[in-house]
Design a protein around this motif. Sequence first.
Motif, PDB file in Angstrom:
ATOM      1  N   GLU A 142       0.832  -1.212   0.000  1.00  0.00           N
ATOM      2  CA  GLU A 142       0.000   0.000   0.000  1.00  0.00           C
ATOM      3  C   GLU A 142       0.865   1.260   0.000  1.00  0.00           C
ATOM      4  O   GLU A 142       0.553   2.243  -0.650  1.00  0.00           O
ATOM      5  CB  GLU A 142      -0.915  -0.008   1.220  1.00  0.00           C
ATOM      6  N   GLU A 172      -0.501   6.746  -7.127  1.00  0.00           N
ATOM      7  CA  GLU A 172      -1.765   6.206  -7.651  1.00  0.00           C
ATOM      8  C   GLU A 172      -2.849   6.284  -6.592  1.00  0.00           C
ATOM      9  O   GLU A 172      -3.985   5.978  -6.848  1.00  0.00           O
ATOM     10  CB  GLU A 172      -1.590   4.735  -8.023  1.00  0.00           C
ATOM     11  N   GLY A 173      -2.434   6.639  -5.408  1.00  0.00           N
ATOM     12  CA  GLY A 173      -3.337   6.511  -4.278  1.00  0.00           C
ATOM     13  C   GLY A 173      -4.200   7.713  -4.013  1.00  0.00           C
ATOM     14  O   GLY A 173      -4.554   8.449  -4.936  1.00  0.00           O
ATOM     15  N   ALA A 174      -4.504   7.898  -2.751  1.00  0.00           N
ATOM     16  CA  ALA A 174      -5.493   8.900  -2.370  1.00  0.00           C
ATOM     17  C   ALA A 174      -5.066  10.322  -2.717  1.00  0.00           C
ATOM     18  O   ALA A 174      -5.905  11.203  -2.838  1.00  0.00           O
ATOM     19  CB  ALA A 174      -5.751   8.808  -0.882  1.00  0.00           C
ATOM     20  N   PHE A 181       2.169   1.778  -3.304  1.00  0.00           N
ATOM     21  CA  PHE A 181       1.053   2.244  -4.138  1.00  0.00           C
ATOM     22  C   PHE A 181       0.839   3.743  -3.953  1.00  0.00           C
ATOM     23  O   PHE A 181       0.713   4.500  -4.914  1.00  0.00           O
ATOM     24  CB  PHE A 181      -0.194   1.449  -3.744  1.00  0.00           C
TER      25      PHE A 181
END
Lengths: 293, 380
Positions: free
Chosen positions: A156, A164-166, A159
Amino acid sequence: MPNSRPSSSGARSDSPESTERRETFRRSDPAARSGPPVAPEERLAEFHAVLEEIDTIFGLLRVEIDQARPSPELPERPTPAAAPRLAAPPPVAESPVVEEETSWGAPSPFLDDRLATAREVAAGISTEFDTIRRQTQGLGEAVETLRSELDRASEELAFLRGNEGADAPVAPTRPLAELRVARAAPAAASAWEGSRPVAEAPAYDSFTVARYNETVQDLQGRRRRLGTTMLVLAAVISAVLMAIEFLAHEPAPVWWLAGLPIIWMVPVPFFVSSFVGTHRLLSEVPLDLPEAG
Amino acid sequence: VIFQVTAIGKNPRALEATVRSVLYWIRNTPKLTYHYLLWLIIEPDGYATDPALYESLRAAGVRLMVVPTDYRTRLGTTGKGRALQYGSEERRRLGLSAPSVWVYHQDEETCVGQDTLEGISEFVVQGERLVGTGIILYPLDWSGSPSHVQEVTRSYDDFRVLDSMTKPGNPTAGFHGSHFLARADVEDDIGWDAQGYVPGEDLLFEVRVRREFGSVFGLLKGFAYEKGAFSMWDQLRQRRRWVHGVLHALLRSSGVPPRRRVTLFYSALSWFSALPSVAILVASAFVHYGPTLLATGVFTGFVWTSMVVAYVEGFRLHRRYLQRPTSWFRFGVHGLLGALVDVMAPWYALVTHPSYADFIPKDLPVPATNRRSASRPTRA
């Protein structure tokens, strides 16, 4: 005499079970434990083997003691080996076992108590080992969970760091004031137009993305065949109904003629709209989701 | 994303499964693009059915809100609308009524899957639409009963619902009261308050959002997983509530635009026409009206085929999720019975009054010996 008696050394050398036990001993030897780590279940099995071995030794010891006991009130053992023992002494009559037998004195009156105590202790140790095994197993599971959670956390993190995340590409959020109908042009286009292409991405634990994708892809894959079949079937049914009615030549009362089409035709636009909408959606909208990595 | 379960709370085991499904999949779905909160809004009498269970959910990380008995909305709405309004006001109070916050609405038996969470993720990241809804399956506690068989048609009908909902004007009146996602500021701006009891609070919400913001509805990918009514009687009462919702929107809600009233009226009329159609079909054995079918027969085949396809395709949507096989014969017979209930429902609604006390059981009866253990919290 020695072969009439279940000499411990003789019994073990003949029995495959004993061989297995010796193997167990060898494995439990620290020097022999240079291989991969032994699982708790295996350790427990070894321990049980040791206990059995101790029990066997105790049993053998007891036999030896019983036979050595010069108690007149004890009945003579009707062992089949007793007769040959007296009749024909074996060639190994001077074996150390005989010396052992002769060297033993009267057994302690507390021997039975001691054996019982020893068995009790052994049983206690066995229980303790069971407890340890359970605890070790629980600990193992906890370590496994911890490891998987750490792996997931690392994934995570990568990521999120990979942008690409939040923190990234969420579409810019428009304030409510701009979104209201009075201030914004109503969306004339259908909801699907302009949508982004899909990015790569009991009981409820089986509700996975893979299963969802299988389901929607199956339906979307059959869409054309489904639509065609439906229309053909509808046409056939309608044709048959009309043929029946046409051939029947039956008069209809006026109130039927006036009322019936109204009632029967009411839902038709609904069904037509439903058919068109369903097939439009199935053909134009990719419904599948990226598989969770 | 706030996962908000709003219910009376009298089906605690169904509710627990719902909550645990969220916790389970949040934990087991990597790379979600949002933080989550899990809210459970229930009524005091629901809480009283199993306080220990609700407290265990609270301990598991759920924000449990029991709507205070003396809570009154500004307009005095009651029922589910009141609880939803309470949640909305809580968000405002906590500063969560913001464009970056989304609310995913669940009923007490709306379990989520990994696909639901991923669907929400995609919807939020795209951020193009303000409200989204998707397809609901009904595989939970599936028994193949008439009411359960009837539910599978709803899943296939959801394609119609989604198509209609995303079109301007929502021509065939499609929306859901659960498995929908709304941007928090939009939802809180619209609110759930109304005068008195609103049986179709979801319909009213959809109408109001459309009136205020236009066609801002999108498709939410991923299924939600629910359960059908256990008996035909429950099915009838459930449908009655929907009809009352439509009638309420038509006759008593001042905020529904005239054009929308027309589409609502037509949807209701289509449903109401089902019973006379069936009656005529039966009467045709006795009363001869041959020539009329020359006009209507062209479409009769299409209507019949559409209905059969809804059963067949609805079942195919479910088959990967059903643990209990059902023979086609049983499926057909139960489908007919379930359809009869749906056909009668609007007329039954006409002759009865809407009732907030309509409680549809969603917890399977537990044998007396298991009752004690079943009430204990279980691990997801």
